[in-house]
Design a protein around this motif. Structure first.
Motif, short mmCIF file in Angstrom:
data_model
loop_
_atom_site.label_atom_id
_atom_site.label_comp_id
_atom_site.label_asym_id
_atom_site.label_seq_id
_atom_site.Cartn_x
_atom_site.Cartn_y
_atom_site.Cartn_z
N GLY A 81 0.81 -1.20 0.00
CA GLY A 81 0.00 0.00 0.00
C GLY A 81 0.85 1.26 0.00
O GLY A 81 0.56 2.22 -0.73
N ALA A 82 1.92 1.25 0.81
CA ALA A 82 2.81 2.40 0.85
C ALA A 82 3.53 2.60 -0.48
O ALA A 82 3.90 3.72 -0.84
CB ALA A 82 3.83 2.24 1.98
N ALA A 83 3.73 1.51 -1.21
CA ALA A 83 4.39 1.58 -2.51
C ALA A 83 3.41 1.85 -3.65
O ALA A 83 3.82 1.98 -4.80
CB ALA A 83 5.15 0.28 -2.78
N GLY A 84 2.12 1.90 -3.32
CA GLY A 84 1.11 2.15 -4.35
C GLY A 84 0.81 0.94 -5.21
O GLY A 84 0.35 1.07 -6.34
N VAL A 85 1.01 -0.26 -4.67
CA VAL A 85 0.75 -1.50 -5.40
C VAL A 85 -0.47 -2.18 -4.78
O VAL A 85 -0.50 -2.40 -3.57
CB VAL A 85 1.97 -2.45 -5.35
CG1 VAL A 85 1.65 -3.78 -6.02
CG2 VAL A 85 3.19 -1.79 -5.98
N ASP A 86 -1.47 -2.51 -5.61
CA ASP A 86 -2.67 -3.16 -5.07
C ASP A 86 -2.98 -4.50 -5.75
O ASP A 86 -4.07 -5.05 -5.57
CB ASP A 86 -3.87 -2.24 -5.16
CG ASP A 86 -4.18 -1.79 -6.59
OD1 ASP A 86 -3.53 -2.29 -7.52
OD2 ASP A 86 -5.08 -0.94 -6.75
N ASP A 87 -2.03 -5.04 -6.48
CA ASP A 87 -2.21 -6.33 -7.15
C ASP A 87 -2.11 -7.45 -6.11
O ASP A 87 -1.06 -7.63 -5.49
CB ASP A 87 -1.13 -6.49 -8.22
CG ASP A 87 -1.18 -7.85 -8.90
OD1 ASP A 87 -2.19 -8.57 -8.73
OD2 ASP A 87 -0.20 -8.21 -9.58
N PRO A 88 -3.19 -8.22 -5.88
CA PRO A 88 -3.15 -9.27 -4.85
C PRO A 88 -2.02 -10.28 -5.07
O PRO A 88 -1.42 -10.76 -4.10
CB PRO A 88 -4.53 -9.93 -4.98
CG PRO A 88 -5.40 -8.88 -5.57
CD PRO A 88 -4.52 -8.10 -6.50
N ALA A 89 -1.73 -10.63 -6.31
CA ALA A 89 -0.66 -11.60 -6.58
C ALA A 89 0.69 -11.02 -6.18
O ALA A 89 1.55 -11.74 -5.65
CB ALA A 89 -0.65 -11.98 -8.06
N ALA A 90 0.89 -9.73 -6.41
CA ALA A 90 2.15 -9.10 -6.04
C ALA A 90 2.29 -9.03 -4.53
O ALA A 90 3.39 -9.22 -3.97
CB ALA A 90 2.24 -7.70 -6.64
N VAL A 91 1.17 -8.77 -3.83
CA VAL A 91 1.20 -8.72 -2.37
C VAL A 91 1.53 -10.10 -1.79
O VAL A 91 2.33 -10.23 -0.86
CB VAL A 91 -0.15 -8.21 -1.82
CG1 VAL A 91 -0.18 -8.30 -0.30
CG2 VAL A 91 -0.40 -6.77 -2.27
N GLU A 92 0.92 -11.15 -2.36
CA GLU A 92 1.20 -12.51 -1.88
C GLU A 92 2.65 -12.89 -2.14
O GLU A 92 3.30 -13.51 -1.29
CB GLU A 92 0.26 -13.50 -2.56
CG GLU A 92 0.44 -14.95 -2.09
CD GLU A 92 0.14 -15.15 -0.62
OE1 GLU A 92 0.59 -16.19 -0.07
OE2 GLU A 92 -0.51 -14.29 0.01
N ALA A 93 3.19 -12.51 -3.29
CA ALA A 93 4.59 -12.80 -3.59
C ALA A 93 5.50 -12.08 -2.61
O ALA A 93 6.51 -12.65 -2.15
CB ALA A 93 4.92 -12.38 -5.02
N LEU A 94 5.16 -10.86 -2.24
CA LEU A 94 5.95 -10.13 -1.26
C LEU A 94 5.89 -10.81 0.11
O LEU A 94 6.92 -10.95 0.79
CB LEU A 94 5.44 -8.69 -1.15
CG LEU A 94 6.12 -7.81 -0.09
CD1 LEU A 94 7.61 -7.70 -0.35
CD2 LEU A 94 5.45 -6.44 -0.03
N ALA A 95 4.70 -11.26 0.50
CA ALA A 95 4.56 -11.94 1.79
C ALA A 95 5.46 -13.17 1.86
O ALA A 95 6.04 -13.48 2.91
CB ALA A 95 3.11 -12.33 2.03
N LEU A 96 5.60 -13.88 0.74
CA LEU A 96 6.42 -15.09 0.72
C LEU A 96 7.91 -14.81 0.80
O LEU A 96 8.70 -15.72 1.01
CB LEU A 96 6.11 -15.90 -0.54
CG LEU A 96 4.72 -16.56 -0.57
CD1 LEU A 96 4.50 -17.23 -1.92
CD2 LEU A 96 4.58 -17.57 0.57
N SER A 97 8.31 -13.54 0.65
CA SER A 97 9.74 -13.23 0.79
C SER A 97 10.24 -13.53 2.19
O SER A 97 11.44 -13.72 2.40
CB SER A 97 10.01 -11.77 0.41
OG SER A 97 9.40 -10.88 1.31
N GLY A 98 9.32 -13.61 3.16
CA GLY A 98 9.69 -13.98 4.51
C GLY A 98 10.15 -15.42 4.65
O GLY A 98 10.68 -15.82 5.70
N THR A 99 9.96 -16.23 3.60
CA THR A 99 10.44 -17.61 3.61
C THR A 99 11.60 -17.81 2.64
O THR A 99 12.10 -18.93 2.51
CB THR A 99 9.31 -18.59 3.23
OG1 THR A 99 8.96 -18.39 1.85
CG2 THR A 99 8.09 -18.37 4.10
N ARG A 100 12.03 -16.76 1.97
CA ARG A 100 13.11 -16.86 0.97
C ARG A 100 14.29 -16.03 1.43
O ARG A 100 14.63 -15.01 0.85
CB ARG A 100 12.58 -16.40 -0.39
CG ARG A 100 11.49 -17.32 -0.92
CD ARG A 100 10.74 -16.74 -2.09
NE ARG A 100 9.68 -17.65 -2.53
CZ ARG A 100 8.69 -17.29 -3.33
NH1 ARG A 100 8.62 -16.04 -3.77
NH2 ARG A 100 7.76 -18.16 -3.68
#
Length: 226
Positions: A81-100
């Motif tokens: 949201g702070a980056a101005g991105v609202d694509d659900p797939a992009a948000v989910e991919a970002l969330a998974l960075s916590g496992t990578r």
């Protein structure tokens, strides 16, 4: 200080064996490749402040327990949201960075050849599975704080390692790059080893841990491994 008499080693994971900020930072850059360094660090700080605050709220009882991957998704939505991105797939991919998360070069440093190794992490079971596979970590047992439905430094998390090992607390060595984590283990009677990392929490002048090392290779040497 003489070598402590121990039967197993308990490792913190996030920050101690893997570089958590680097993995999340990489996810933020994938989310918005146009970010400069200052912008990426600002969003990383937003993520870290959220997850730290919400874990503290769980610890003080002001919020019901949620596993770390759920908190990561909350953080990812805030960052996107702070980056101005609202694509659900992009948000989910970002969330998974916590496992990578990339491992530090010396992670585990041959200690498995002599001691049973137990991972003990605030990461959820799902997140722990993913980050162990991504980083190539070697365990005899990996334990998530999710089993205790709380977060370190709650003593119930360290008790998981005591129960699984079948050993008295003083026969276990807790290894972490975070002094707050070691204090929590120490309160339950575990032996403690501080390993310096660039993203860790250094000891205070009042801390008295059993071992101190600049890295896991140095810890292995102190323990007579290799």
């Amino acid at each position: 200080m003489p070598e402590p008499e121990i039967d197993a080693i308990v490792f913190d994971v996030l920050g101690t064996l893997v570089d958590e900020p680097a993995g999340i930072r990489a996810g933020i850059r994938r989310l918005d490749p146009s970010l400069d360094d200052a912008g990426a660090e600002r969003l990383l700080s937003l993520w870290q402040r959220h997850t730290d605050r919400e874990q503290r709220r769980v610890l003080d009882g002001s919020r019901p327990y949620l596993p770390s991957d759920a908190l990561d998704r909350e953080a990812a939505r805030l960052v996107a949201g702070a980056a101005g991105v609202d694509d659900p797939a992009a948000v989910e991919a970002l969330a998974l960075s916590g496992t990578r998360l990339p491992p530090w070069p010396d992670s585990l440093a041959g200690l498995a050849e002599r001691y049973p190794l137990i991972g003990l992490s605030n990461a959820s079971r799902t997140a722990l599975l993913g980050l162990n596979a991504h980083a190539g970590l070697r365990w005899h047992q990996a334990l998530s704080a999710e089993e205790a439905r709380t977060y370190k430094p709650d003593p119930e998390v360290y008790r998981l390692a005591v129960t699984v090992s079948g050993r008295a607390p003083e026969r276990l060595l807790m290894v972490a790059a975070h002094a707050w984590d070691l204090r929590g283990a120490q309160a339950l009677g575990l032996r403690t080893a501080y390993v310096a990392r660039p993203v860790g929490d250094p000891p205070a002048g009042s801390d008295r841990f059993d071992l101190y090392a600049e890295g896991l290779a140095g810890l292995a040497e102190q323990l007579g491994v290799g």
